[in-house]
Design a protein around this motif. Structure first.
Motif, PDB file in Angstrom:
ATOM      1  N   PHE A  32       0.879  -1.163   0.000  1.00  0.00           N
ATOM      2  CA  PHE A  32       0.000   0.000   0.000  1.00  0.00           C
ATOM      3  C   PHE A  32       0.919   1.217   0.000  1.00  0.00           C
ATOM      4  CE2 PHE A  32      -4.089  -1.993   0.886  1.00  0.00           C
ATOM      5  CZ  PHE A  32      -3.693  -3.235   1.324  1.00  0.00           C
ATOM      6  N   SER A  51      -3.033   0.962  -4.111  1.00  0.00           N
ATOM      7  CA  SER A  51      -2.659  -0.429  -3.852  1.00  0.00           C
ATOM      8  C   SER A  51      -2.944  -1.296  -5.080  1.00  0.00           C
ATOM      9  CB  SER A  51      -3.427  -0.986  -2.651  1.00  0.00           C
ATOM     10  OG  SER A  51      -4.805  -0.984  -2.927  1.00  0.00           O
ATOM     11  N   SER A  93       2.756   1.286   3.628  1.00  0.00           N
ATOM     12  CA  SER A  93       2.079   0.741   4.797  1.00  0.00           C
ATOM     13  C   SER A  93       2.597  -0.653   5.060  1.00  0.00           C
ATOM     14  CB  SER A  93       0.576   0.715   4.568  1.00  0.00           C
ATOM     15  OG  SER A  93      -0.087   0.245   5.726  1.00  0.00           O
ATOM     16  N   ASP A  94       3.013  -0.855   6.313  1.00  0.00           N
ATOM     17  CA  ASP A  94       3.600  -2.127   6.709  1.00  0.00           C
ATOM     18  C   ASP A  94       2.591  -3.259   6.587  1.00  0.00           C
ATOM     19  OD1 ASP A  94       6.059  -3.230   8.080  1.00  0.00           O
ATOM     20  OD2 ASP A  94       4.485  -3.952   9.428  1.00  0.00           O
ATOM     21  N   THR A  95       3.098  -4.444   6.522  1.00  0.00           N
ATOM     22  CA  THR A  95       2.256  -5.623   6.321  1.00  0.00           C
ATOM     23  C   THR A  95       1.193  -5.781   7.394  1.00  0.00           C
ATOM     24  OG1 THR A  95       3.907  -6.889   7.514  1.00  0.00           O
ATOM     25  CG2 THR A  95       4.062  -6.859   5.129  1.00  0.00           C
ATOM     26  N   ASN A  96       1.488  -5.295   8.615  1.00  0.00           N
ATOM     27  CA  ASN A  96       0.491  -5.440   9.671  1.00  0.00           C
ATOM     28  C   ASN A  96      -0.452  -4.233   9.738  1.00  0.00           C
ATOM     29  OD1 ASN A  96       1.903  -3.395  10.916  1.00  0.00           O
ATOM     30  ND2 ASN A  96       2.863  -4.709  12.433  1.00  0.00           N
ATOM     31  N   ALA A  97      -0.319  -3.313   8.798  1.00  0.00           N
ATOM     32  CA  ALA A  97      -1.205  -2.150   8.642  1.00  0.00           C
ATOM     33  C   ALA A  97      -0.997  -1.086   9.697  1.00  0.00           C
ATOM     34  CB  ALA A  97      -2.678  -2.571   8.652  1.00  0.00           C
ATOM     35  N   TYR A  98      -0.118  -1.288  10.655  1.00  0.00           N
ATOM     36  CA  TYR A  98       0.066  -0.287  11.697  1.00  0.00           C
ATOM     37  C   TYR A  98       1.261   0.605  11.412  1.00  0.00           C
ATOM     38  CZ  TYR A  98      -2.898  -3.709  14.024  1.00  0.00           C
ATOM     39  OH  TYR A  98      -3.897  -4.587  14.334  1.00  0.00           O
ATOM     40  N   LYS A  99       2.379   0.001  11.094  1.00  0.00           N
ATOM     41  CA  LYS A  99       3.603   0.771  10.910  1.00  0.00           C
ATOM     42  C   LYS A  99       3.648   1.318   9.493  1.00  0.00           C
ATOM     43  CE  LYS A  99       8.552   0.212  11.733  1.00  0.00           C
ATOM     44  NZ  LYS A  99       9.602  -0.774  12.083  1.00  0.00           N
ATOM     45  N   VAL A 100       3.945   2.603   9.357  1.00  0.00           N
ATOM     46  CA  VAL A 100       4.078   3.237   8.050  1.00  0.00           C
ATOM     47  C   VAL A 100       5.529   3.651   7.891  1.00  0.00           C
ATOM     48  CG1 VAL A 100       3.301   5.097   6.554  1.00  0.00           C
ATOM     49  CG2 VAL A 100       1.701   4.037   8.143  1.00  0.00           C
ATOM     50  N   PHE A 102       8.406   5.637   5.906  1.00  0.00           N
ATOM     51  CA  PHE A 102       8.592   6.782   5.031  1.00  0.00           C
ATOM     52  C   PHE A 102       9.959   6.745   4.359  1.00  0.00           C
ATOM     53  CE2 PHE A 102       5.086   9.738   5.711  1.00  0.00           C
ATOM     54  CZ  PHE A 102       4.449   9.158   6.791  1.00  0.00           C
TER      55      PHE A 102
ATOM     56  N   TYR B  33       0.985   7.759  16.459  1.00  0.00           N
ATOM     57  CA  TYR B  33       2.420   7.712  16.151  1.00  0.00           C
ATOM     58  C   TYR B  33       3.129   8.967  16.666  1.00  0.00           C
ATOM     59  CZ  TYR B  33       0.628   4.539  12.531  1.00  0.00           C
ATOM     60  OH  TYR B  33      -0.006   3.528  11.863  1.00  0.00           O
ATOM     61  N   ASN B  98      -5.140  -1.050   6.138  1.00  0.00           N
ATOM     62  CA  ASN B  98      -3.853  -0.831   5.460  1.00  0.00           C
ATOM     63  C   ASN B  98      -3.872   0.433   4.635  1.00  0.00           C
ATOM     64  OD1 ASN B  98      -3.763  -3.722   6.085  1.00  0.00           O
ATOM     65  ND2 ASN B  98      -1.895  -3.666   4.928  1.00  0.00           N
TER      66      ASN B  98
END
Lengths: 112, 113
Positions: A32, A51, A93-100, A102, B33, B98
Motif C-alpha cells: 500500500f 494499492s 504501509s507495513d504488512t500489519n497495517a500499523y507501521k508506516v 517513510f 504515532y 492498510n
C-alpha cells in the motif's frame, strides 16, 4: 524488512516544466503506497495513494502508477507551479497495517 | 472531520532535562504515532501505539518513553534532553485499515539549550 527509497534529495526546476519524483519500495507482502506533501512550516498531508497494480491515481494535478513488477510508485506532474515547492514523502504501509515506513523525502524547488 | 492537537507548540529545555510532549486526536483512530523530523529532513518513527495501553518501539526509541492511557491521547517523554535533539516532533493517527491515511498534528518544536 520493508523499506522505501527516494533517490533525489533535491529537485530544482522552472515553473511549467514536467517533474518526476522517484520512489521504489521493498516488501514481501501486498503493498500500500502513499505520497505525502509537506509545505514549509506545515504538517505533512496525503497527496495520493494506491494499492492497485498498473492503475494511475491522480490528485491536484499530480499522478502516480503503482508498478509491482518494478516495485515503483513515482510521482509525476506535467507542469509544475511555484506553489508545488515542498517536501514530498513516499510511504509504504507495513504488512500489519500499523507501521508506516517513510522515504527520506525529496525537496521540490520550483523557480519562476 | 477531525483534528490533532499537539502541546506545547514550542518547547525549550535544558540539556539533561526530562520533557513531555502531548498529543490529542478526535478522529477516534486506534493507531497513533510519534515521529521526529530534523530540519528539512525525513520522518523517523519513535513510538507507535496500536490501541489504548499498547506501545510499540520505532527505529528511534532510545532516549524516549511514550504513554497511551486513553484512545484519544498519546504522550512522548524525552528522558534526558540532548543538544542534538533539536527537532520538530510530529504526532499522527490513522485508522486500522492498510489503506488508511495518516493525519498529522502541527508539531512541537523542541530547542535544547
Amino acid at each position: 524488512g520493508d523499506s522505501v527509497t527516494q533517490t533525489e534529495g533535491l529537485v530544482t526546476l522552472t515553473k511549467g516544466l514536467p517533474v518526476m519524483l522517484n520512489c521504489t519500495y521493498q516488501t514481501t507482502y501486498s503493498p500500500f503506497l502513499f505520497w505525502y506533501v509537506q509545505h514549509l512550516n506545515e504538517a505533512p498531508k496525503l497527496l495520493l495513494k494506491s494499492s492497485t497494480d498498473n492503475k494511475r491515481t491522480e490528485h491536484q494535478g499530480f499522478y502516480a502508477t503503482l508498478h509491482k513488477s518494478s516495485s515503483s510508485f513515482h510521482l509525476q506532474k506535467s507542469s509544475v507551479q511555484l506553489s508545488d515547492s515542498a517536501l514530498y514523502f513516499c510511504a509504504l504501509s507495513d504488512t500489519n497495517a500499523y507501521k508506516v515506513i517513510f522515504g527520506k523525502g525529496t525537496h521540490l524547488h520550483v523557480l519562476p | 472531520g477531525g483534528i490533532i492537537t499537539q502541546t506545547p507548540k514550542f518547547l525549550i529545555g535544558q540539556e539533561g532535562q526530562k520533557l513531555t510532549l502531548k498529543c490529542q486526536q478526535n478522529f477516534n483512530h486506534d493507531t497513533m504515532y510519534w515521529y521526529r523530523q530534523d530540519s528539512g529532513k525525513g520522518l523517523r518513527l519513535i513510538y507507535y501505539s496500536i490501541t489504548e495501553n499498547d506501545l510499540q518501539k520505532g527505529d528511534l526509541s532510545e532516549g524516549y518513553d511514550a504513554s497511551r492511557e486513553k484512545k484519544s491521547s498519546f504522550s512522548l517523554t524525552v528522558t534526558s534532553a540532548q543538544k542534538n535533539e533539536m527537532a520538530v516532533f510530529l504526532c499522527a493517527s490513522k485508522g486500522l485499515e492498510n489503506y488508511a491515511e495518516q493525519f498529522f498534528g502541527p508539531g512541537t518544536r523542541l530547542t535544547v539549550l
